[in-house]
Design a protein around this motif. Structure first.
Motif, PDB file in Angstrom:
ATOM      1  N   SER A 113       7.429 -11.751  -0.743  1.00 39.72           N
ATOM      2  CA  SER A 113       6.313 -11.448   0.186  1.00 39.72           C
ATOM      3  C   SER A 113       5.626 -11.948   0.229  1.00 39.72           C
ATOM      4  CB  SER A 113       6.992  -9.920   0.968  1.00 39.72           C
ATOM      5  OG  SER A 113       8.524  -9.278   1.382  1.00 39.72           O
TER       6      SER A 113
ATOM      7  N   ASP B 175      13.342 -11.759  -2.643  1.00 41.84           N
ATOM      8  CA  ASP B 175      12.551 -12.943  -1.397  1.00 41.84           C
ATOM      9  C   ASP B 175      10.842 -12.144  -1.689  1.00 41.84           C
ATOM     10  OD1 ASP B 175      14.357 -13.149   0.160  1.00 41.84           O
ATOM     11  OD2 ASP B 175      14.814 -11.705   1.481  1.00 41.84           O
TER      12      ASP B 175
ATOM     13  N   ALA C   4       8.439 -16.117   2.909  1.00 37.45           N
ATOM     14  CA  ALA C   4       8.766 -15.726   1.827  1.00 37.45           C
ATOM     15  C   ALA C   4       9.495 -16.801   1.674  1.00 37.45           C
ATOM     16  CB  ALA C   4      10.139 -14.769   2.487  1.00 37.45           C
TER      17      ALA C   4
ATOM     18  N   PRO D 195      12.029 -19.392  -1.999  1.00 36.35           N
ATOM     19  CA  PRO D 195      12.775 -18.912  -2.689  1.00 36.35           C
ATOM     20  C   PRO D 195      12.382 -18.647  -3.268  1.00 36.35           C
ATOM     21  CG  PRO D 195      12.072 -21.217  -1.623  1.00 36.35           C
ATOM     22  CD  PRO D 195      11.374 -20.162  -1.373  1.00 36.35           C
TER      23      PRO D 195
END
Length: 144
Positions: free
Chosen positions: A134, A132, A32, A34
């Motif tokens: 993904s 986040d 993930a 930032p």
């Protein structure tokens, strides 16, 4: 006895293969990154005029700020910072939008949003939150 040994070996091999595939998939998926999301809401008087009349208000300062907003985030997209943007649909949400973008910290994310011309001109209210990422889908949907 031999049958049990064969079954045990097959089960061990299957478990090892499944574990290997799982760890390979985990390695292939990027970690993930930032990122942050800015939630934008259109200034109430502009939104109310637009909803009551069905026409966009004639507010040259607001329109100039919105033009700057589009240019600013297009620059962020071309620089690889902006990931996703869009407006929400529906009677209640049609004055809200979001942009997901990359930033190294909350302070940097806040700074990026404060530089948006429409935020600076108070045409949009903004809230910045950590986000986040993904995964990101294909650049365009597959042909049908």
């Amino acid at each position: 006895m031999r049958a049990r040994l064969k079954i045990a070996l097959v089960l061990c091999f299957a478990a090892a293969a499944a574990g290997s595939a799982w760890t390979s998939a985990a390695r292939a998926r990027p970690a993930a990154e930032p990122a942050y999301v800015v939630l934008l809401r259109l200034r109430w008087d502009l939104y109310a005029q637009w909803k009551e009349t069905g026409r966009w208000p004639s507010d040259s300062a607001a329109n100039a700020a919105l033009d700057g907003h589009v240019r600013y985030w297009d620059e962020q997209r071309r620089a690889g910072r902006a990931i996703l943007a869009g407006g929400m649909k529906g009677d209640y949400w049609d004055n809200a939008a979001l942009i997901v973008f990359r930033a190294a910290s909350q302070a940097e994310a806040d700074s990026v949003v404060r530089q948006d011309p429409a935020v600076r001109a108070h045409v949009f209210q903004s809230q910045v939150r950590g986000f986040d990422v993904s995964w990101v889908g294909a650049a365009s949907p597959p042909a049908r």
